[in-house]
Design a protein around this motif. Sequence first.
Motif, PDB file in Angstrom:
ATOM      1  N   ASP A  60      -2.071   7.704  -1.650  1.00 13.45           N
ATOM      2  CA  ASP A  60      -2.743   8.226  -0.453  1.00 13.45           C
ATOM      3  C   ASP A  60      -1.940   7.777   0.769  1.00 13.45           C
ATOM      4  O   ASP A  60      -1.962   6.600   1.153  1.00 13.45           O
ATOM      5  CB  ASP A  60      -4.170   7.705  -0.384  1.00 13.45           C
ATOM      6  CG  ASP A  60      -4.952   8.308   0.793  1.00 13.45           C
ATOM      7  OD1 ASP A  60      -4.324   8.923   1.679  1.00 13.45           O
ATOM      8  OD2 ASP A  60      -6.182   8.143   0.808  1.00 13.45           O
ATOM      9  N   LEU A  61      -1.217   8.718   1.389  1.00 16.77           N
ATOM     10  CA  LEU A  61      -0.337   8.386   2.503  1.00 16.77           C
ATOM     11  C   LEU A  61      -1.125   7.861   3.707  1.00 16.77           C
ATOM     12  O   LEU A  61      -0.702   6.916   4.372  1.00 16.77           O
ATOM     13  CB  LEU A  61       0.473   9.626   2.905  1.00 16.77           C
ATOM     14  CG  LEU A  61       1.580   9.426   3.927  1.00 16.77           C
ATOM     15  CD1 LEU A  61       2.592   8.410   3.452  1.00 16.77           C
ATOM     16  CD2 LEU A  61       2.277  10.759   4.210  1.00 16.77           C
ATOM     17  N   ALA A  62      -2.279   8.458   3.974  1.00 15.35           N
ATOM     18  CA  ALA A  62      -3.090   8.019   5.119  1.00 15.35           C
ATOM     19  C   ALA A  62      -3.535   6.572   4.945  1.00 15.35           C
ATOM     20  O   ALA A  62      -3.522   5.777   5.894  1.00 15.35           O
ATOM     21  CB  ALA A  62      -4.305   8.928   5.284  1.00 15.35           C
ATOM     22  N   ALA A  63      -3.922   6.198   3.733  1.00 19.91           N
ATOM     23  CA  ALA A  63      -4.370   4.832   3.472  1.00 19.91           C
ATOM     24  C   ALA A  63      -3.217   3.842   3.621  1.00 19.91           C
ATOM     25  O   ALA A  63      -3.401   2.737   4.153  1.00 19.91           O
ATOM     26  CB  ALA A  63      -4.966   4.739   2.069  1.00 19.91           C
ATOM     27  N   VAL A  64      -2.028   4.235   3.170  1.00 23.80           N
ATOM     28  CA  VAL A  64      -0.859   3.355   3.283  1.00 23.80           C
ATOM     29  C   VAL A  64      -0.504   3.142   4.749  1.00 23.80           C
ATOM     30  O   VAL A  64      -0.206   2.015   5.175  1.00 23.80           O
ATOM     31  CB  VAL A  64       0.341   3.946   2.517  1.00 23.80           C
ATOM     32  CG1 VAL A  64       1.607   3.123   2.781  1.00 23.80           C
ATOM     33  CG2 VAL A  64       0.048   3.988   1.026  1.00 23.80           C
ATOM     34  N   ILE A  65      -0.548   4.200   5.556  1.00 25.16           N
ATOM     35  CA  ILE A  65      -0.242   4.081   6.986  1.00 25.16           C
ATOM     36  C   ILE A  65      -1.245   3.165   7.670  1.00 25.16           C
ATOM     37  O   ILE A  65      -0.881   2.270   8.444  1.00 25.16           O
ATOM     38  CB  ILE A  65      -0.229   5.473   7.651  1.00 25.16           C
ATOM     39  CG1 ILE A  65       0.955   6.296   7.126  1.00 25.16           C
ATOM     40  CG2 ILE A  65      -0.157   5.342   9.172  1.00 25.16           C
ATOM     41  CD1 ILE A  65       0.956   7.743   7.586  1.00 25.16           C
ATOM     42  N   ALA A  66      -2.532   3.356   7.384  1.00 25.46           N
ATOM     43  CA  ALA A  66      -3.575   2.533   8.001  1.00 25.46           C
ATOM     44  C   ALA A  66      -3.408   1.065   7.615  1.00 25.46           C
ATOM     45  O   ALA A  66      -3.525   0.167   8.462  1.00 25.46           O
ATOM     46  CB  ALA A  66      -4.954   3.039   7.587  1.00 25.46           C
ATOM     47  N   ALA A  67      -3.125   0.801   6.329  1.00 25.67           N
ATOM     48  CA  ALA A  67      -2.958  -0.578   5.864  1.00 25.67           C
ATOM     49  C   ALA A  67      -1.736  -1.227   6.498  1.00 25.67           C
ATOM     50  O   ALA A  67      -1.768  -2.419   6.857  1.00 25.67           O
ATOM     51  CB  ALA A  67      -2.842  -0.600   4.337  1.00 25.67           C
TER      52      ALA A  67
END
Length: 464
Positions: free
Chosen positions: A312-319
């Motif tokens: 999940d790219l969005a989750a990786v960016i947020a983390a």
Amino acid sequence: MGNITFEHCLAIPMESEGRIAGLFFVADSTRSVHYTPDEVSMAEDLAGHVLRVLVNADMFEVLSVRSRAQKALIDTAANLQKEIESEEIYRIVGDKVVQMIPCSELAFYMFDWDRRVGNPVYAFGPYAAEVMSERDFPADAGICGHVARTKRAEIIHDTEADPRGDYIPGTPATHSRMLAVPLVGRKDVLGVIELLKYPPDDFSHEDLEIATLFANHAAVAIENARLLKEVLGARDQVELSMDLMTHDIANYTTPVTAYLDSLLRHPGCDDTEHDKLTKALFQVESIMRLVDMVRLTGRIRENGVRQVKRTDLAAVIAASLEKVRKDPHAKPFDAEVKLPPGPIDVMADELLAEAFGQLVFTAVKSDRQAMPKLIVTAERRRDGRRESWHVMFSQPNRSIPDHLKAEVLKMGRAGKSELTGGFGLGLALARAIVERQMGRMWVSDLVEGDPGRGCVYNVILPKA
């Protein structure tokens, strides 16, 4: 003809390319008249046919020898590719040369030009032990030294009569035939191979050609083996340095960090001491961050099988953004994330979060604004049959000149110098991880053609 006499005879020389190859002789004592012109013409034609048969037979023999030599060269090359030990290379080449060029003795010499000496590395024949004991002889001595200086292969028909000859203790004084061929490297002559035959046997021009081919193969194999050893040695030094950095230094800094932290909590610690201890702790933590970057570099260079999965790219960016916000070495920053609705999945391994973390941390740290601004966007992209996600980390207040856009992504001095604005290795590590995911990373202008209005760190990742 000897003690035999004939009433009538024909003697026709068989000449090929200016060289007499033989004599075609026809004789008859039973006839009473001389050979007629027609008979002479027929005999000349027959001699010509015989000559062509002989020439073709010689050519076939030469081609046969060269064919065997080529096969031996292919076999030798295959064996040499498996070897990095020079001693085994000497043996393989020496044995193959003896198989292709029958000889009584063989000596393989290598030179040390820094010391200007030569040493035997392989020998074959009844006096191999004596040859191998002749160590550290002058590099310019004997026929061997002459061939090394001239870089030309040579056939010597009498080694005892040749004034360049040099005596090896324990070997007999025989009028041997010698074939000496140099191993010519990229810069210097690496060594010389000497083959000996006892009279009446001698070496041919074809023998010289075959020996030269083997010498060329040996020179390439020896230089490759040396280069590989240097690379392996450098790799071992790097691994030792990384072990010292990631294990020993970390083991020392961990208790120092705990000690400084306990002093900071001590009730008797005044403001002045607290400030000094805080700065010292910050420096120790900086060392630990450097250790973590070295560890990350080692993980990137590992050759193991990657565990790629749907991510999940969005989750990786947020983390990644949250991790940088909590990092005591990173200053506060404003991040605006504008991602399209719906799932944004890519194929990546566990290091993708490290890539984004290094990218964000480096971008924020290199920005001279009190509150750096970062805008994260993403869009779907198609290149031919390949679908991917294009992630853009835009930095409006950071300009990177065109001549440095590629340099800041390199794992070299230019990429971490002050000339590039103190980027360090962060962007280079990020790029290495992205490429590990079969993706791409580059730097562009926020406004095309105007570096002064901001920059964009572009990341392409394969769509899941």
